[in-house]
Design a protein around this motif. Structure first.
Motif, short mmCIF file in Angstrom:
data_model
loop_
_atom_site.label_atom_id
_atom_site.label_comp_id
_atom_site.label_asym_id
_atom_site.label_seq_id
_atom_site.Cartn_x
_atom_site.Cartn_y
_atom_site.Cartn_z
N ARG A 38 27.66 32.46 -31.16
CA ARG A 38 27.01 33.26 -32.40
C ARG A 38 26.29 34.39 -31.97
NH1 ARG A 38 25.53 27.35 -34.55
NH2 ARG A 38 28.04 26.50 -35.63
N GLY A 39 25.83 34.26 -30.34
CA GLY A 39 24.90 34.84 -29.54
C GLY A 39 25.40 36.32 -29.44
N VAL A 40 26.49 35.93 -29.97
CA VAL A 40 27.70 37.13 -28.79
C VAL A 40 28.38 38.27 -29.76
CG1 VAL A 40 30.38 37.73 -27.68
CG2 VAL A 40 28.49 35.97 -27.65
N TYR A 41 28.41 37.49 -31.71
CA TYR A 41 29.26 38.44 -32.64
C TYR A 41 27.49 38.25 -33.29
CZ TYR A 41 32.97 36.88 -30.23
OH TYR A 41 34.61 37.16 -28.73
N ALA A 42 27.87 39.34 -34.74
CA ALA A 42 26.79 39.39 -35.49
C ALA A 42 26.59 38.43 -36.47
CB ALA A 42 27.33 40.40 -36.85
N PRO A 43 25.61 38.35 -37.03
CA PRO A 43 25.22 36.46 -37.62
C PRO A 43 26.35 36.79 -38.59
CG PRO A 43 23.13 38.34 -37.70
CD PRO A 43 24.41 39.37 -36.68
N GLY A 44 26.84 34.95 -38.77
CA GLY A 44 27.12 34.74 -39.79
C GLY A 44 29.29 34.34 -39.03
N THR A 45 28.98 35.66 -37.92
CA THR A 45 30.52 35.16 -37.38
C THR A 45 30.55 35.10 -35.77
OG1 THR A 45 30.94 38.08 -38.40
CG2 THR A 45 31.90 36.85 -36.04
N GLU A 46 31.17 33.65 -35.61
CA GLU A 46 31.61 32.62 -35.01
C GLU A 46 33.54 32.10 -34.44
OE1 GLU A 46 31.10 28.29 -36.40
OE2 GLU A 46 29.53 29.36 -35.79
N PHE A 47 33.06 32.09 -33.14
CA PHE A 47 34.67 32.13 -32.70
C PHE A 47 34.41 31.15 -31.74
CE2 PHE A 47 34.49 36.08 -33.86
CZ PHE A 47 35.77 36.36 -34.42
N HIS A 48 35.78 30.15 -31.90
CA HIS A 48 36.01 28.92 -30.64
C HIS A 48 37.04 29.49 -29.48
CE1 HIS A 48 37.65 25.73 -28.57
NE2 HIS A 48 36.68 25.33 -28.60
N ILE A 49 36.57 29.71 -28.14
CA ILE A 49 38.01 29.88 -27.06
C ILE A 49 38.29 28.65 -26.25
CG2 ILE A 49 38.94 31.75 -24.94
CD1 ILE A 49 37.02 33.61 -26.34
N GLY A 50 38.99 28.63 -26.62
CA GLY A 50 39.13 26.95 -25.89
C GLY A 50 40.58 26.99 -24.68
N THR A 51 40.26 26.09 -23.47
CA THR A 51 40.53 26.28 -22.34
C THR A 51 42.24 25.25 -22.45
OG1 THR A 51 38.69 24.75 -21.19
CG2 THR A 51 39.58 27.12 -20.78
N ILE A 52 43.06 25.51 -21.73
CA ILE A 52 44.07 24.13 -21.03
C ILE A 52 44.15 23.86 -19.67
CG2 ILE A 52 45.76 25.19 -22.82
CD1 ILE A 52 46.99 22.22 -23.33
N THR A 53 44.31 22.81 -19.01
CA THR A 53 44.76 22.68 -18.49
C THR A 53 46.12 22.08 -18.46
OG1 THR A 53 43.20 23.34 -16.62
CG2 THR A 53 44.88 22.51 -15.64
N LEU A 54 47.54 22.62 -17.69
CA LEU A 54 48.68 21.24 -18.09
C LEU A 54 50.07 21.52 -17.64
CD1 LEU A 54 50.45 23.21 -19.36
CD2 LEU A 54 49.93 22.37 -21.52
N PRO A 69 47.43 16.90 -19.70
CA PRO A 69 46.93 17.86 -19.72
C PRO A 69 45.49 17.45 -20.17
CG PRO A 69 48.27 17.44 -22.22
CD PRO A 69 48.88 16.50 -20.71
N VAL A 70 44.39 18.78 -20.14
CA VAL A 70 43.14 18.70 -20.13
C VAL A 70 42.52 20.06 -20.93
CG1 VAL A 70 40.55 18.89 -19.20
CG2 VAL A 70 42.78 17.29 -17.91
N LEU A 71 42.09 19.63 -21.84
CA LEU A 71 41.58 20.40 -22.96
C LEU A 71 39.83 20.80 -22.46
CD1 LEU A 71 43.05 19.23 -26.47
CD2 LEU A 71 43.74 20.90 -24.59
N GLY A 72 40.09 22.24 -22.81
CA GLY A 72 38.12 22.88 -22.70
C GLY A 72 38.18 23.37 -23.55
N THR A 73 37.05 23.90 -22.83
CA THR A 73 35.96 24.97 -24.10
C THR A 73 35.61 25.94 -22.69
OG1 THR A 73 35.61 23.45 -26.09
CG2 THR A 73 34.54 25.88 -25.90
N HIS A 74 35.97 27.28 -23.48
CA HIS A 74 35.31 28.21 -22.48
C HIS A 74 34.21 28.86 -23.24
CE1 HIS A 74 35.35 32.26 -20.42
NE2 HIS A 74 35.15 32.83 -22.10
N LEU A 75 34.46 28.64 -24.74
CA LEU A 75 32.79 29.46 -25.42
C LEU A 75 32.80 28.81 -26.80
CD1 LEU A 75 31.00 31.72 -25.83
CD2 LEU A 75 32.95 32.97 -27.42
N SER A 76 31.98 27.77 -27.06
CA SER A 76 32.15 27.23 -28.42
C SER A 76 31.65 28.42 -29.14
CB SER A 76 30.65 26.27 -27.83
OG SER A 76 29.76 26.81 -28.00
N ARG A 77 31.58 27.41 -30.29
CA ARG A 77 31.20 28.04 -31.19
C ARG A 77 29.80 28.62 -31.25
NH1 ARG A 77 35.47 28.18 -34.91
NH2 ARG A 77 36.93 27.15 -34.74
#
Length: 216
Positions: free
Chosen positions: A34-50, A22-30
């Motif tokens: 920060r440029g998408v959500y309100a100040p102080g709110t952040e997320f990580h959206i990962g990807t995986i190919t397997l 498997p190969v792990l990746g990132t669709h949206l980094s933390r």
């Protein structure tokens, strides 16, 4: 008590020779979030190919048979909350595991404990592994086993040819298979409930699972 029966999936792991890791990746980094959500709110959206056959996984009939039920068509009742039994084969002298012909398997998840999972992650795991005897696979199908699992490289002998008698017989009978289990030594011989449900992916026959057992 809940007993973990799956190997973790980590980047680059080799589950079966020739199957890519498997190969792990990132669709949206933390940082970018920060440029998408309100100040102080952040997320990580990962990807995986397997590959579907990665880690501890479940085979449906579609894996072996064109037109057989796939991951979206096999009912949950065939993969989750099943009464389970463990068949101990850790002391077997022969790699071919022959089950007791009088074993009561109807409606049960039959988990074959070989101890081969101790080699998982090493080259030794790929050579000389235990496997289910073809006649035992036929008996499990005839006697109505609900699911069959093993803590080894494959339910069948490998290579030596392309034949896979246990897969052929059990999947033809609509019995899901779980390979590369681990932790079966921690289970009692019976009296537990087994769970190994994959996501409902239409058109696929195999996928990793988080297999576990609930022991009263």
């Amino acid at each position: 008590m809940i007993v973990e029966l799956s190997h973790p999936i980590v980047e680059g792991m080799v589950t079966y020779p020739g199957v890519p890791g498997p190969v792990l990746g990132t669709h949206l980094s933390r940082e970018d979030s920060r440029g998408v959500y309100a100040p102080g709110t952040e997320f990580h959206i990962g990807t995986i190919t397997l590959a579907a056959n990665t880690g501890t996984y479940l085979d449906t009939p579609h894996h072996r048979y064109d037109g057989g039920p796939d991951l979206s068509q096999v009912p949950l009742s065939s993969m989750a909350d099943l009464p389970g039994i463990v068949v101990r084969a850790t002391g077997a002298r022969d790699r071919e595991i022959v089950l007791d012909p009088d074993l009561d398997v109807r409606g049960k998840a039959v988990l074959v404990h070989t101890g081969w999972d101790r080699h998982f992650g090493t080259d030794a795991y790929f050579h000389g592994h235990p496997y289910l005897a073809p006649e035992s696979a036929r008996r499990l199908a005839d006697r109505g086993a609900a699911l069959v699992g093993i803590d080894s490289l494959n339910m069948d002998d490998t290579p030596p040819r392309g034949e896979r008698p246990a897969h052929t017989v059990l999947l033809a009978a609509g019995i899901p298979l779980v390979e590369h289990l681990t932790g079966l030594a921690a289970l009692p011989d019976e009296g537990f409930r087994f769970h190994a449900a994959p996501p409902m992916v239409a058109g696929m026959g195999t996928f990793p699972v988080r297999a576990y057992a609930v022991v009263p």
